[in-house]
Design an enzyme around this catalytic site. Structure first.
Site, PDB file in Angstrom:
ATOM      1  N   GLY A  48      -5.529   4.613  -7.178  1.00 41.73           N
ATOM      2  CA  GLY A  48      -5.849   5.006  -8.544  1.00 41.73           C
ATOM      3  C   GLY A  48      -5.238   6.319  -8.970  1.00 41.73           C
TER       4      GLY A  48
ATOM      5  CG  ASP B  96      -8.985   4.068   2.062  1.00 47.73           C
ATOM      6  OD1 ASP B  96      -8.265   3.909   1.060  1.00 47.73           O
ATOM      7  OD2 ASP B  96      -8.574   3.932   3.217  1.00 47.73           O
TER       8      ASP B  96
ATOM      9  CG  ASP C 135      -1.973   0.951   1.314  1.00 47.51           C
ATOM     10  OD1 ASP C 135      -2.244   1.589   0.282  1.00 47.51           O
ATOM     11  OD2 ASP C 135      -2.570   1.105   2.396  1.00 47.51           O
TER      12      ASP C 135
HETATM   13  C1  GLA Z   1      -5.032   2.810   3.324  1.00 48.03           C
HETATM   14  C2  GLA Z   1      -5.695   1.735   2.473  1.00 48.03           C
HETATM   15  C3  GLA Z   1      -6.699   0.964   3.325  1.00 48.03           C
HETATM   16  C4  GLA Z   1      -5.996   0.361   4.530  1.00 48.03           C
HETATM   17  C5  GLA Z   1      -5.273   1.456   5.315  1.00 48.03           C
HETATM   18  C6  GLA Z   1      -4.393   0.883   6.407  1.00 48.03           C
HETATM   19  O1  GLA Z   1      -5.958   3.784   3.717  1.00 48.03           O
HETATM   20  O2  GLA Z   1      -6.325   2.285   1.371  1.00 48.03           O
HETATM   21  O3  GLA Z   1      -7.315  -0.054   2.554  1.00 48.03           O
HETATM   22  O4  GLA Z   1      -5.072  -0.618   4.099  1.00 48.03           O
HETATM   23  O5  GLA Z   1      -4.430   2.239   4.474  1.00 48.03           O
HETATM   24  O6  GLA Z   1      -3.767   1.884   7.150  1.00 48.03           O
END
Ligand code: GLA
Length: 379
Positions: free
Chosen positions: A179, A199, A141
């Protein structure tokens, strides 16, 4: 691993459970993870295809003297290898979360202590550690890695891909950068899935907006490489039955990875039946791997269509509005060949079938609900 075998790792969109939408950072413990794994089996969802159990952010406790990641000993007293083994004993697969920069998203947004948790400068060791622990799925991520690494997005994600590719253990590679850098243009075939949006929230406007953002992306999905409109909020917040049905049905139309993020043990039988609906799961998992495109986009409703491996089509009549609507599309709009004989439409919710009398699909759709039909063309 060759690119071909990387694609075979997720020939259809991965399905399972991920901790984030259920417990976020604060509530993550090994007990929650084991309860989810057990509930997937007990409620018949593992048998329906939900088999990856993924621990998201906030499992980490720091690094030992050799730089190796260790789990938070309070949240994960048994340690990650033991947890992975328990998940495997249940017949499921185990996934974990890491980031390419120096800090995880929870360091930025959830006050999680900064213990040097990011994989920047530790990519090889972290990949090897995950493989030793029995990890089958890695969510990697972005989390503002532009602030802590010299890499751009494709470089950072490629680096971990290359480390995973050196391992003997196959690990599904899920990347996330919301994205922002149009990952659909460069992530396949490096990654098996890539997030396409910010998110998701457990609200109807969030779900409708994410669906809208997928309309331009259909051409980029294919077996082994999927657009990821984010994990399910199904069962969370104040979503109604119709909204949960639409959320799930549209993710299936979109050939989306299906990750539950709710307390599976506490779901009503009615909601479990939606998630285990064999018609919808089969559409999500259709081996042709075509993501639905939007054929009709009007104020009064939307029609989405995807071609299926058996030569048929799945058609969704999606009502984002708060009023019941009559929604439909002609075969021409859907790209369904006409004049080839009878077309049978099977309702994915109740299994009823009818022969379509005209060269179109249309029906009444309740507020915020979605009807899905599987069209079978005469041989
Ligand atoms: C980001 C991601 C989420 C999650 C959080 C964890 O916001 O998009 O899906 O994994 O980090 O901190």
């Amino acid at each position: 691993m060759t690119e071909q075998s990387q694609a075979q790792l997720a020939a259809t969109p991965p399905m399972g459970w991920n901790s984030w939408n259920q417990v976020r950072c604060e509530g993550l413990t090994e007990r929650v993870v084991l309860e989810a794994a057990t509930a997937l089996v007990d409620r018949g969802l593992a048998a329906a295809g939900y088999r990856y159990v993924v621990v998201d952010d906030c499992w980490q406790g720091g690094r030992d003297e050799s730089g190796r990641l260790v789990a938070d000993p309070v949240r994960f007293p048994s340690g990650i290898p033991a947890l992975a083994a328990r998940v495997h004993e249940l017949g499921l697969r185990f996934g974990i979360y890491a980031v390419p920069g120096a800090q995880t998203c929870a360091n930025y947004y959830d006050d999680y202590p900064d213990l040097g948790l990011g994989s920047y400068g530790h990519e090889r060791l972290d990949a090897e550690t995950f493989a030793e622990w029995g990890v089958d799925y890695l969510k990697y991520d972005w989390c503002r890695a532009e602030e802590t690494t010299p890499y751009d997005r494709p470089q950072a994600f490629q680096l971990m891909h290359d480390e995973l590719a050196r391992l003997r253990r196959p690990i599904v590679y899920a990347i996330s950068e919301y994205g922002q850098g149009e990952p659909w243009r460069w992530a396949p075939p490096m990654a098996n899935l890539w997030r396409t949006t910010a998110d998701i929230d457990a609200t109807w406007p969030s779900i409708v907006s994410i669906i809208d953002q997928q309309a331009a992306l259909a051409e980029f999905a294919r077996p082994g490489a999927w657009n990821d409109p984010d994990m399910l909020q199904f069962g969370n917040g104040a979503l109604t039955l119709a909204q949960n049905r639409s959320h799930f049905a549209m993710w299936c139309m979109l050939a989306a990875p299906l990750f539950l993020g709710t307390a599976v043990a506490g779901l009503s039988d009615e909601l479990v039946a939606v998630l285990a609906n064999p018609e919808l799961v089969a559409i999500d998992q259709d081996p042709l791997g075509r993501q639905a495109r939007r054929a009709v986009d009007g104020d009064a409703g939307q029609v989405w269509v995807r071609e299926l491996a058996d030569g048929g089509f799945a058609v969704a009549l999606f009502n984002p509005t708060a009023e019941p609507r009559r929604i439909g599309a002609s075969f021409e709009q859907l790209g369904v060949p006409s004049g080839t004989g009878a077309v049978v439409a099977r309702d994915a919710w109740d299994g009823s079938e009818r022969v379509l009398a005209e060269a179109s699909v249309s029906d009444d759709v309740a507020a915020h609900d979605t009807r899905v039909f599987r069209l079978r063309l005469a041989a």
